[in-house]
Structures are given as C-alpha cells and as structure tokens.
Motif scaffolding. Sequence first.
Motif, PDB file in Angstrom:
ATOM      1  N   ARG A 150       0.832  -1.210   0.000  1.00  0.00           N
ATOM      2  CA  ARG A 150       0.000   0.000   0.000  1.00  0.00           C
ATOM      3  C   ARG A 150       0.867   1.260   0.000  1.00  0.00           C
ATOM      4  O   ARG A 150       0.591   2.223  -0.728  1.00  0.00           O
ATOM      5  CB  ARG A 150      -0.905  -0.028   1.240  1.00  0.00           C
ATOM      6  CG  ARG A 150      -1.892   1.112   1.317  1.00  0.00           C
ATOM      7  CD  ARG A 150      -2.941   0.862   2.379  1.00  0.00           C
ATOM      8  NE  ARG A 150      -2.368   0.616   3.688  1.00  0.00           N
ATOM      9  CZ  ARG A 150      -2.748   1.258   4.808  1.00  0.00           C
ATOM     10  NH1 ARG A 150      -3.686   2.183   4.743  1.00  0.00           N
ATOM     11  NH2 ARG A 150      -2.211   0.967   5.958  1.00  0.00           N
ATOM     12  N   PHE A 151       1.942   1.247   0.796  1.00  0.00           N
ATOM     13  CA  PHE A 151       2.799   2.426   0.882  1.00  0.00           C
ATOM     14  C   PHE A 151       3.585   2.649  -0.411  1.00  0.00           C
ATOM     15  O   PHE A 151       3.829   3.782  -0.808  1.00  0.00           O
ATOM     16  CB  PHE A 151       3.748   2.303   2.068  1.00  0.00           C
ATOM     17  CG  PHE A 151       3.082   2.483   3.411  1.00  0.00           C
ATOM     18  CD1 PHE A 151       1.711   2.699   3.510  1.00  0.00           C
ATOM     19  CD2 PHE A 151       3.821   2.446   4.584  1.00  0.00           C
ATOM     20  CE1 PHE A 151       1.096   2.869   4.746  1.00  0.00           C
ATOM     21  CE2 PHE A 151       3.218   2.626   5.820  1.00  0.00           C
ATOM     22  CZ  PHE A 151       1.852   2.832   5.903  1.00  0.00           C
ATOM     23  N   LEU A 152       3.996   1.571  -1.072  1.00  0.00           N
ATOM     24  CA  LEU A 152       4.685   1.728  -2.353  1.00  0.00           C
ATOM     25  C   LEU A 152       3.770   2.420  -3.371  1.00  0.00           C
ATOM     26  O   LEU A 152       4.215   3.262  -4.156  1.00  0.00           O
ATOM     27  CB  LEU A 152       5.115   0.366  -2.905  1.00  0.00           C
ATOM     28  CG  LEU A 152       6.346  -0.286  -2.259  1.00  0.00           C
ATOM     29  CD1 LEU A 152       6.477  -1.731  -2.722  1.00  0.00           C
ATOM     30  CD2 LEU A 152       7.621   0.486  -2.598  1.00  0.00           C
ATOM     31  N   LEU A 192      11.653   1.169  -0.518  1.00  0.00           N
ATOM     32  CA  LEU A 192      10.581   2.095  -0.136  1.00  0.00           C
ATOM     33  C   LEU A 192      11.156   3.275   0.641  1.00  0.00           C
ATOM     34  O   LEU A 192      10.868   4.442   0.333  1.00  0.00           O
ATOM     35  CB  LEU A 192       9.536   1.360   0.711  1.00  0.00           C
ATOM     36  CG  LEU A 192       8.511   2.234   1.453  1.00  0.00           C
ATOM     37  CD1 LEU A 192       7.581   2.929   0.465  1.00  0.00           C
ATOM     38  CD2 LEU A 192       7.698   1.384   2.450  1.00  0.00           C
ATOM     39  N   ALA A 193      11.972   2.986   1.650  1.00  0.00           N
ATOM     40  CA  ALA A 193      12.546   4.039   2.490  1.00  0.00           C
ATOM     41  C   ALA A 193      13.417   4.987   1.676  1.00  0.00           C
ATOM     42  O   ALA A 193      13.360   6.211   1.834  1.00  0.00           O
ATOM     43  CB  ALA A 193      13.351   3.419   3.621  1.00  0.00           C
ATOM     44  N   TYR A 250       3.124   6.299  -1.764  1.00  0.00           N
ATOM     45  CA  TYR A 250       4.203   7.226  -1.423  1.00  0.00           C
ATOM     46  C   TYR A 250       5.400   7.190  -2.368  1.00  0.00           C
ATOM     47  O   TYR A 250       6.394   7.872  -2.125  1.00  0.00           O
ATOM     48  CB  TYR A 250       4.673   6.954   0.016  1.00  0.00           C
ATOM     49  CG  TYR A 250       3.574   7.134   1.035  1.00  0.00           C
ATOM     50  CD1 TYR A 250       3.003   8.382   1.243  1.00  0.00           C
ATOM     51  CD2 TYR A 250       3.086   6.063   1.770  1.00  0.00           C
ATOM     52  CE1 TYR A 250       1.982   8.555   2.172  1.00  0.00           C
ATOM     53  CE2 TYR A 250       2.061   6.220   2.696  1.00  0.00           C
ATOM     54  CZ  TYR A 250       1.518   7.473   2.891  1.00  0.00           C
ATOM     55  OH  TYR A 250       0.503   7.640   3.794  1.00  0.00           O
ATOM     56  N   THR A 251       5.325   6.398  -3.433  1.00  0.00           N
ATOM     57  CA  THR A 251       6.386   6.407  -4.444  1.00  0.00           C
ATOM     58  C   THR A 251       5.742   6.530  -5.823  1.00  0.00           C
ATOM     59  O   THR A 251       4.532   6.358  -5.978  1.00  0.00           O
ATOM     60  CB  THR A 251       7.249   5.128  -4.424  1.00  0.00           C
ATOM     61  OG1 THR A 251       6.560   4.055  -5.100  1.00  0.00           O
ATOM     62  CG2 THR A 251       7.589   4.697  -2.997  1.00  0.00           C
ATOM     63  N   PHE A 252       6.582   6.817  -6.811  1.00  0.00           N
ATOM     64  CA  PHE A 252       6.116   6.877  -8.194  1.00  0.00           C
ATOM     65  C   PHE A 252       6.527   5.624  -8.968  1.00  0.00           C
ATOM     66  O   PHE A 252       6.464   5.602 -10.196  1.00  0.00           O
ATOM     67  CB  PHE A 252       6.686   8.111  -8.893  1.00  0.00           C
ATOM     68  CG  PHE A 252       6.192   9.404  -8.298  1.00  0.00           C
ATOM     69  CD1 PHE A 252       4.888   9.815  -8.493  1.00  0.00           C
ATOM     70  CD2 PHE A 252       7.029  10.203  -7.535  1.00  0.00           C
ATOM     71  CE1 PHE A 252       4.416  10.999  -7.944  1.00  0.00           C
ATOM     72  CE2 PHE A 252       6.579  11.390  -6.987  1.00  0.00           C
ATOM     73  CZ  PHE A 252       5.265  11.791  -7.183  1.00  0.00           C
ATOM     74  N   LEU A 253       6.951   4.588  -8.265  1.00  0.00           N
ATOM     75  CA  LEU A 253       7.350   3.359  -8.938  1.00  0.00           C
ATOM     76  C   LEU A 253       6.156   2.780  -9.704  1.00  0.00           C
ATOM     77  O   LEU A 253       5.022   2.833  -9.222  1.00  0.00           O
ATOM     78  CB  LEU A 253       7.872   2.339  -7.923  1.00  0.00           C
ATOM     79  CG  LEU A 253       9.143   2.760  -7.168  1.00  0.00           C
ATOM     80  CD1 LEU A 253       9.494   1.731  -6.100  1.00  0.00           C
ATOM     81  CD2 LEU A 253      10.311   2.950  -8.130  1.00  0.00           C
ATOM     82  N   PRO A 254       6.384   2.237 -10.883  1.00  0.00           N
ATOM     83  CA  PRO A 254       5.269   1.738 -11.716  1.00  0.00           C
ATOM     84  C   PRO A 254       4.469   0.641 -11.020  1.00  0.00           C
ATOM     85  O   PRO A 254       5.028  -0.187 -10.284  1.00  0.00           O
ATOM     86  CB  PRO A 254       5.980   1.194 -12.961  1.00  0.00           C
ATOM     87  CG  PRO A 254       7.302   1.880 -12.997  1.00  0.00           C
ATOM     88  CD  PRO A 254       7.686   2.098 -11.569  1.00  0.00           C
ATOM     89  N   MET A 255       3.170   0.621 -11.285  1.00  0.00           N
ATOM     90  CA  MET A 255       2.294  -0.367 -10.664  1.00  0.00           C
ATOM     91  C   MET A 255       2.707  -1.794 -11.007  1.00  0.00           C
ATOM     92  O   MET A 255       2.622  -2.691 -10.167  1.00  0.00           O
ATOM     93  CB  MET A 255       0.848  -0.115 -11.082  1.00  0.00           C
ATOM     94  CG  MET A 255       0.172   1.009 -10.332  1.00  0.00           C
ATOM     95  SD  MET A 255      -0.014   0.675  -8.558  1.00  0.00           S
ATOM     96  CE  MET A 255      -1.172  -0.696  -8.605  1.00  0.00           C
TER      97      MET A 255
END
Length: 428
Positions: free
Chosen positions: A265-267, A296-297, A270-275
């Motif tokens: 959920r946080f990825l 993530l961090a 809170y990030t723009f990494l592709p789904m």
Amino acid sequence: MSITENVYDVLKQRGFVAQATDEEELRAYLSKPASCYIGFDPTADSLHIGSMVPIMALAHMQRAGHRPLVLVGGGTGMVGDPSGKTEMRQILSVEQIQANVDALKQQLSHFLDFGENKAVMLNNADWLLNLGYIEFLRDIGKHFSVNRMLAAESYKMRLETGLNFIEFNYMLLQAYDFYYLSQHYDCNLQMGGNDQWGNIVAGIELIRRKSGKNAFAITFPLLTTASGAKMGKTASGAVWLSPKKTNPFEFYQYWVNTDDRDVDRFLKLYTFLPMKEIQAVEGLEGQELNVVKTILAYEVTCQTHGAKEALAAYDAASSVFGRRHLPEDLLPSSSIPRRARDELQGVPCTVVPMSRVKEGVPAFELFAEIGLCESKSAARRLIQQGGAYVNEERLRAFDEHIGPDHVKEGGIFLKAGKKKIHRIVVEG
C-alpha cells in the motif's frame, strides 16, 4: 505518464480515492489539461507525513499534465477548521502564518514544480481578509442551510464539546475559496481528506448556484497503519517533512520499519514506482520483503529530502545494520544504488558523453572499444554464447544498442564472463 492516461484512474488504482463525485464527468474534466487544488493548514512550519497522500496526489496531477494549485489557509488559519478536531485550534498571528507559509512552499517544492506556468501556491488571506461582512452574508451566506450544515460530520463531532461561531463559519469560507478559484483560476476540482467531504460538496453547490458550472471532488482515505496507529505517529512524536524536526536518517528509518502488511500500500501511495513493478513484489516475505522496505525508504526519503540525503541515510543504515543485496530486477525503476560504493573502487571506468549514449552504441562495438574483448568479432562470439551482460542482464543480440535506458546511477555496468567488469560513466 501522458494526458492520455486519465489521472483519476491512476489515483484510484493506487489507492488514493475514498469518495468522488460523478466519475464519468470527472474523467472527462481530467481528459484534457485542468486545474485542481488542495488546501493546507499553515498552523505549523512543517507538514508531517500524514500530509503526504494529498501532496503525492498533486504530484501525480502535475505529472499527468494538470496544474496543481496549493492553497494555504492564511485567512482560514485565523479562524480554525473544526473538521476532525475535538477542540478549537490556537489562532495564530499574521506574522506566524506567513513564516509557516514560506516554510511549507519550500517543502512542497521537493514534490511539485512551481516554475513559470507550473504549480501555483496561493494564500486565501489575499481574498478572504478583504471581504465585507454584510456583502458576504448577502451574496454567499444566503446559499447555505443551517440544518444541512449541522448534519455535516465535521460539525456533529464538535457539537458535543462545543462549537463556537468562528468555527461555524469555516464551511462557508472553504466553499467560497472553491468558488473564487473556479472564477479566477478555472479550477473546478478540489481534493482533500475524507473528513473534508462536506466542506468540498458545499463548495460544489455554491459554484453551481452562483455560476452554473460543474465542479468535482475527490477525497482521500484517512490512513492508519495496519497496527491501527495514526499515520506518521511514533512513540517519539510526529514524523515531520522538515529535516530540522525529523532528521533524514530518522525519516528513512520510519519507512524501513514499515509493518509488513503496509508495504504494498505504501509503495503505491508514497512512491512513483510503476504499478507493474509494485504488483511484482506483492506476496514477498522475510528477507525479500525487507529489501523492498529498503527501497521504499530510499524512494520516499529521496523524494522528500533529495538524493544526497537519501543516500547518506541508506549508507548510515547499512553501516549499522548491514548492507542488503539489492537485485537489479527488484523494483528496477528505483534510483537506489544497487552496489555498495566500495564495490566500485578499482573497477575500470570509461567516460562516454551522453550525446553518444542517446544515439545508442551496438553492444559488440562497445565491448571491444573498452577492452572487455580483444576485437569486435570476439565480442560478437561472447554475446552470441551468452557470456555478456549489461547491468547484470544477459545480452541477447550482439548488435543490441546500449542507450539511455541502460543508465543507472549515472553509469552502465558491462560484464564479460563472471569476472571481467567495466563501468561506463555517462557525462553531459
């Protein structure tokens, strides 16, 4: 992300949407460049990570070609929003509010581009403080039903502990903000926390009554962690975006210590990494999931404090807790260093200008040129036999072009066999 990919669908897929008005009309509004806004309360000189969902939503909007309006409540901050509060907020001076506004813009600039014709920061004090009270009652107040206002969730909660007249005006002021931005900035979408639904809908109704325009709302879920804790709260207090209040290492560690159940959920939030990359790590456990937490961090710290601070936090954590192996194919869009910098010492390097990399260089030519192979024909044979690698991925064709997509952390790693390695440093 292009404008052809409707940002509403992106936000919904990533878990940002709790409620929205007419989805089809909203998609149509966002099918071409549009303006949207979120209000931020300037009662402190820093936002905390509880504000990161709305900030990231605005960033997604901008990346999709829309114009984010960041509205700081210099005017409403002098009144206080009762939404989600059990007691009246402290009323700040004009000087305190302005100092806080300046600090918030600096923090938000890590996420949004405030350049010319880009994101805009506005202060509602600019129009609210000049309102005439009688004119406001006559032109705005007449459109509000006291019965409907009292039924709103934000007022219900405060009626039990006491709601003063100043706070009772807040819905009218927020609705007027929306109407003002619709009139002066052609902004017809307001976003905010789910506790703001009543206030936002009041603004939509005011816009409809006053100008006949359609306006829209998106609200975000009010997040808690899987353990039930309020997002951004720790035993030592809130996790702030300001490095003066929460230093980047502590900020980084907050995300490293994410509950296993919250990682996916946080990825997404809170990030723009592709789904596709995030979906590929769903279901990982143990050490593999811990590596995902490291990424993530790093990504959230990099976005909030910049690459230099994120790298320093990553290195500091690695020196204390040990450096984890980060596979190249795990969330590959992340900019986190996949190799320890001490691993790079002594690795042969060749500097290649970015202009040449952009054109693309056939793999067999590059391997021969930098000395990984004695000749172009030897390089062809090596690649055809499966013994050549770029960034740990086996080359499939001898004439595959090495280009910009291969650049990681400012360079490209080439390997011949198991032991011969060379790093291309890309400059310019």
